[in-house]
Design a protein around this motif. Structure first.
Motif, PDB file in Angstrom:
ATOM      1  N   LEU A 118      78.431  57.686  33.679  1.00  0.00           N
ATOM      2  CA  LEU A 118      77.899  58.112  32.680  1.00  0.00           C
ATOM      3  C   LEU A 118      79.139  59.125  32.282  1.00  0.00           C
ATOM      4  O   LEU A 118      79.777  59.936  32.847  1.00  0.00           O
ATOM      5  CB  LEU A 118      76.718  58.610  32.325  1.00  0.00           C
ATOM      6  N   PRO A 119      79.249  59.346  30.875  1.00  0.00           N
ATOM      7  CA  PRO A 119      80.031  60.280  30.349  1.00  0.00           C
ATOM      8  C   PRO A 119      79.547  61.798  30.947  1.00  0.00           C
ATOM      9  O   PRO A 119      78.507  62.115  30.954  1.00  0.00           O
ATOM     10  CB  PRO A 119      79.950  60.379  28.876  1.00  0.00           C
ATOM     11  N   ASP A 120      80.595  62.895  31.242  1.00  0.00           N
ATOM     12  CA  ASP A 120      80.748  63.853  31.969  1.00  0.00           C
ATOM     13  C   ASP A 120      79.559  64.671  30.892  1.00  0.00           C
ATOM     14  O   ASP A 120      78.626  65.446  31.795  1.00  0.00           O
ATOM     15  CB  ASP A 120      81.792  64.595  31.986  1.00  0.00           C
ATOM     16  N   GLU A 121      79.255  64.732  29.705  1.00  0.00           N
ATOM     17  CA  GLU A 121      78.673  65.451  28.917  1.00  0.00           C
ATOM     18  C   GLU A 121      77.005  64.977  28.805  1.00  0.00           C
ATOM     19  O   GLU A 121      76.193  65.741  28.151  1.00  0.00           O
ATOM     20  CB  GLU A 121      79.176  65.811  27.605  1.00  0.00           C
ATOM     21  N   THR A 122      76.940  63.805  29.610  1.00  0.00           N
ATOM     22  CA  THR A 122      75.461  63.159  29.412  1.00  0.00           C
ATOM     23  C   THR A 122      74.524  64.392  29.994  1.00  0.00           C
ATOM     24  O   THR A 122      74.643  64.868  31.188  1.00  0.00           O
ATOM     25  CB  THR A 122      75.291  62.046  30.306  1.00  0.00           C
ATOM     26  N   LEU A 123      73.417  64.604  29.628  1.00  0.00           N
ATOM     27  CA  LEU A 123      72.477  65.585  29.884  1.00  0.00           C
ATOM     28  C   LEU A 123      71.570  64.894  31.046  1.00  0.00           C
ATOM     29  O   LEU A 123      71.132  63.830  30.964  1.00  0.00           O
ATOM     30  CB  LEU A 123      71.407  65.903  29.022  1.00  0.00           C
ATOM     31  N   GLY A 180      70.887  57.752  24.708  1.00  0.00           N
ATOM     32  CA  GLY A 180      71.928  58.400  23.988  1.00  0.00           C
ATOM     33  C   GLY A 180      72.403  59.349  24.775  1.00  0.00           C
ATOM     34  O   GLY A 180      73.098  59.053  25.507  1.00  0.00           O
ATOM     35  N   ASP A 181      72.488  60.617  24.469  1.00  0.00           N
ATOM     36  CA  ASP A 181      73.180  61.733  25.274  1.00  0.00           C
ATOM     37  C   ASP A 181      72.419  62.319  26.382  1.00  0.00           C
ATOM     38  O   ASP A 181      73.029  63.312  27.070  1.00  0.00           O
ATOM     39  CB  ASP A 181      73.463  62.909  24.110  1.00  0.00           C
ATOM     40  N   ARG A 182      71.438  61.752  26.866  1.00  0.00           N
ATOM     41  CA  ARG A 182      70.579  62.178  28.040  1.00  0.00           C
ATOM     42  C   ARG A 182      70.336  61.079  28.850  1.00  0.00           C
ATOM     43  O   ARG A 182      70.231  59.914  28.465  1.00  0.00           O
ATOM     44  CB  ARG A 182      69.501  63.022  27.594  1.00  0.00           C
ATOM     45  N   THR A 235      74.025  68.468  33.659  1.00  0.00           N
ATOM     46  CA  THR A 235      74.996  67.413  32.968  1.00  0.00           C
ATOM     47  C   THR A 235      75.794  66.379  34.349  1.00  0.00           C
ATOM     48  O   THR A 235      75.650  67.008  35.340  1.00  0.00           O
ATOM     49  CB  THR A 235      76.123  68.009  32.198  1.00  0.00           C
TER      50      THR A 235
END
Ligand SMILES: [Fe+2]
Length: 345
Positions: free
Chosen positions: A161-166, A123-125, A180
């Motif tokens: 990966l998207p810049d905001e990926t943790l 997901g986000d990480r 990030t």
């Protein structure tokens, strides 16, 4: 979601405990041997069931907790297919999914620090192992490390990966816990290069001393010990050649313990039943499918999996509840295939 970042001060290692809910299945990434008691206590306190223990790569700076966790929880041990570690019961390749109840991680092959380095995206990480560290990158000067490959893993994979990926790495020595992708692109000094040549040159000039634990940790992590050795000693194992002769016989029930994704990818032995390893305990108890099969017929239960590790643990579990006909295919599908055994898709 339960997400715990755990720290080993001695080696500066971060381990991650993940679960989708209290009372549910859990997974741990990069566990350290000396911390296993602590993990197990936390797992108990959170009412979790540890089903998978994963190493991002073969570590040189600490001894893995995979073997101890396997022995104490009977969890599935997971690494990339390139690894030389023997403890592994499930091997992933690029693009494979690593799943537990309620959570899915994507395996991304990111060689360079070692040739068996993987990152896991959830997901986000992203769990980057030693490929991408906070304001650093993993060294590439031993264990088949390759700075050219690492450049590709970084610039071709992780930094896309998207810049905001943790970013959650396997180590930090400065006290940082998370970053990030965007932040690392901008401020990681190792990533401010204009070409692969510049990166290779930068990495070649680091002149780092070998990790203190290297001479101990690497051999220990390669040879953790197999679950199947003790099962073979007790006469509960068949070689692939022996199993070939048993195929199609009415007195044998072949039980495939692998996950659906592994069955689809590698095929199955013709005529086998499917009981995924996490469902084993239920199936061997009174009233369970395997229990009834073993008790109501004279069939021998022959477990198999990918490499023989899960099936060895299954034999022990089945024997423990009195299913005395339980045995397994030593070396799993891997040995079966090498012996010329047929597989169906
Ligand atoms: Fe490492």
């Amino acid at each position: 979601m339960i997400f715990r970042q755990l720290f080993d001060q001695v080696s500066g290692t971060y381990s991650y405990l993940l679960a989708s809910r209290r009372g549910g299945e859990a997974l741990i990434i990069d566990p350290v041997l000396e911390k296993v008691d602590r993990y197990l206590q936390l797992i108990k306190e959170l009412d979790l069931n540890l089903v998978k223990a994963v190493d991002t790569h073969l570590h040189a700076d600490h001894i893995t907790g995979l073997g101890a966790l396997r022995d104490r929880t009977h969890c599935i041990t997971v690494m990339g297919e390139q690894t030389k570690a023997d403890v592994v019961s499930m091997r992933l390749s690029d693009g494979d999914k690593l799943t537990i109840e309620g959570l899915t991680l994507d395996a991304v092959y990111t060689p360079g620090h070692t040739d068996d380095s993987y990152s896991f995206l959830m997901g986000d990480r992203v769990f980057t192992g030693d490929t991408l560290l906070i304001r650093g990158t993993g060294r590439t000067d031993f264990q088949n490390g390759d700075s050219r490959q690492q450049y590709e893993s970084l610039f071709g994979r992780l930094l896309k990966l998207p810049d905001e990926t943790l970013v959650f790495p396997a180590h930090d020595y400065k006290g940082d816990t998370v970053s990030t992708i965007g932040e690392e692109k901008r401020y990681n000094p190792r990533l401010q290069v204009k070409s692969v040549e510049e990166y290779v040159d930068l990495m070649s000039k680091l002149n780092l001393p070998n990790p203190k634990m290297m001479d101990v940790a690497v051999p220990a992590n390669i040879k953790v010990g197999l679950a199947q050795e003790s099962i073979a000693k007790r006469g509960w194992a068949f070689t692939a050649e022996q199993a070939l002769g048993m195929l199609g016989k009415p007195d044998v029930a072949l039980i495939d313990l692998r996950e659906r994704s592994e069955r689809e990818k590698y095929g199955t032995i013709p005529g086998s039943l499917h009981v995924p390893y996490p469902a084993l305990q239920e199936s061997i108890q009174t009233g369970g499918m395997l229990h009834e099969l073993a008790k109501s017929t004279s069939k021998r239960i022959l477990f198999y999996c990918a490499f023989g590790e899960r099936s060895a643990m299954a034999v022990q579990a089945a024997q423990d509840v009195g299913l005395t006909s339980a045995c397994h295919l030593q070396g799993g599908i891997d040995a079966w295939r090498k012996a010329g055994g047929s597989l169906v898709h």
